[in-house]
Scaffold this motif. Sequence first.
Motif, PDB file in Angstrom:
ATOM      1  N   SER A  15       0.705  -1.195   0.082  1.00 26.93           N
ATOM      2  CA  SER A  15       0.181   0.147  -0.068  1.00 26.93           C
ATOM      3  C   SER A  15       0.898   1.317  -0.283  1.00 26.93           C
ATOM      4  CB  SER A  15      -0.792  -0.044   1.102  1.00 26.93           C
ATOM      5  OG  SER A  15      -1.797  -1.071   1.094  1.00 26.93           O
ATOM      6  N   VAL A  16       1.993   1.270   0.722  1.00 29.58           N
ATOM      7  CA  VAL A  16       2.857   2.634   0.750  1.00 29.58           C
ATOM      8  C   VAL A  16       3.410   2.691  -0.797  1.00 29.58           C
ATOM      9  CG1 VAL A  16       5.173   3.047   1.538  1.00 29.58           C
ATOM     10  CG2 VAL A  16       3.681   2.219   2.924  1.00 29.58           C
ATOM     11  N   PHE A  17       3.861   1.675  -1.560  1.00 26.34           N
ATOM     12  CA  PHE A  17       4.136   1.737  -3.052  1.00 26.34           C
ATOM     13  C   PHE A  17       3.040   2.170  -3.785  1.00 26.34           C
ATOM     14  CE2 PHE A  17       7.529  -1.686  -1.920  1.00 26.34           C
ATOM     15  CZ  PHE A  17       8.539  -0.743  -1.705  1.00 26.34           C
ATOM     16  N   GLY A  18       1.768   1.773  -3.529  1.00 21.54           N
ATOM     17  CA  GLY A  18       0.582   2.026  -4.146  1.00 21.54           C
ATOM     18  C   GLY A  18       0.382   3.439  -3.895  1.00 21.54           C
ATOM     19  N   LYS A 166      -9.008  -1.379  -5.317  1.00 20.77           N
ATOM     20  CA  LYS A 166      -8.024  -1.305  -4.272  1.00 20.77           C
ATOM     21  C   LYS A 166      -8.313  -0.338  -3.143  1.00 20.77           C
ATOM     22  CE  LYS A 166      -6.436  -5.410  -5.363  1.00 20.77           C
ATOM     23  NZ  LYS A 166      -6.566  -6.406  -4.148  1.00 20.77           N
ATOM     24  N   ILE A 167      -8.899   0.950  -3.507  1.00 25.03           N
ATOM     25  CA  ILE A 167      -8.756   2.101  -2.551  1.00 25.03           C
ATOM     26  C   ILE A 167      -9.044   1.694  -1.266  1.00 25.03           C
ATOM     27  CG2 ILE A 167      -9.976   4.102  -2.194  1.00 25.03           C
ATOM     28  CD1 ILE A 167      -7.580   4.655  -3.740  1.00 25.03           C
ATOM     29  N   PRO A 168     -10.301   0.953  -0.992  1.00 25.25           N
ATOM     30  CA  PRO A 168     -10.679   0.685   0.328  1.00 25.25           C
ATOM     31  C   PRO A 168      -9.577  -0.228   1.199  1.00 25.25           C
ATOM     32  CG  PRO A 168     -12.378   0.353  -0.974  1.00 25.25           C
ATOM     33  CD  PRO A 168     -11.407   0.720  -2.156  1.00 25.25           C
ATOM     34  N   ALA A 173      -4.722  -0.704   5.052  1.00 21.58           N
ATOM     35  CA  ALA A 173      -3.509  -1.083   5.182  1.00 21.58           C
ATOM     36  C   ALA A 173      -2.656  -0.297   5.697  1.00 21.58           C
ATOM     37  CB  ALA A 173      -3.102  -1.837   3.761  1.00 21.58           C
ATOM     38  N   LEU A 174      -2.817   1.038   5.386  1.00 19.84           N
ATOM     39  CA  LEU A 174      -1.960   2.152   5.628  1.00 19.84           C
ATOM     40  C   LEU A 174      -2.093   2.502   7.028  1.00 19.84           C
ATOM     41  CD1 LEU A 174      -1.936   4.464   2.516  1.00 19.84           C
ATOM     42  CD2 LEU A 174      -0.126   2.910   3.171  1.00 19.84           C
ATOM     43  N   ARG A 175      -3.394   2.273   7.414  1.00 20.27           N
ATOM     44  CA  ARG A 175      -3.672   2.835   8.856  1.00 20.27           C
ATOM     45  C   ARG A 175      -3.292   1.573   9.779  1.00 20.27           C
ATOM     46  NH1 ARG A 175      -8.412   4.663   6.165  1.00 20.27           N
ATOM     47  NH2 ARG A 175      -9.658   2.840   6.896  1.00 20.27           N
TER      48      ARG A 175
END
Length: 238
Positions: A15-18, A166-168, A173-175
């Motif tokens: 998710s960081v790369f995304g 994938k946005i949700p 994942a980032l949180r």
Amino acid sequence: MNRWRSPLRGPWLTSVFGAVLLVTVPIVILTGLLSYIAYGPQFGQAIPGHVGGLTLPTFDWPTNPSWLYRLSQGLHVGLGLVLIPVVLAKLWSVIPRLFAWPPVRSVAQLLERVSLVMLVGGILFEIVTGVLNIQYDYIFGFNFYDAHYFGAWVFIAGFLMHITLKIPRLGTALRSMPLREVLRTNRAATKPEPPRAGAGGWGCPAHGGGDGGPDPRRLHPPRRAFASPRPRSRRRPE
């Protein structure tokens, strides 16, 4: 798949790369489309000349400031080159998912797979042809401008489909892990992310069941489960 052993792989890192690509890739797309418009497709000067339904709204490219086009294409080429390692790192982080079996379990996953083919194939095609064009090396044997333009639209379609799906998950994942805490964790203390509901068993198979692989905790029951029960002593009636 026990060959995917890196504990770094997981929803958070992906998710960081995304998130990085989500912010920067639209800039590359926009500047690329602006380059096409700058060549005046309304006057038949742009290549490709006839694009059918992919015709863009046109306008007269401003002649002042004179460096505007240089800035636009500098961003397109420069940022595109900078993002190559990020794209490769993103693919590395999700490669176990590409070999998950069965590949499709639902209609939603089928759409995700289709978007991945368009997304991954499109961006790799754009990177390879773009880098070769910078070097004036046209070994691919087809018109670069035609292929790069139509390939961009394939990638754009896959990109839009993918972020819609994938946005949700990206936000969740980032949180899940604070960035500061992750950066402070040394190599020895790095552990795989635990499998989470809705993540498809994402994680490192060798450390906790990822990509549909068995969870070692289920393969190795507690030691007490193998201990044979002690026989009860029976006293003879007197």
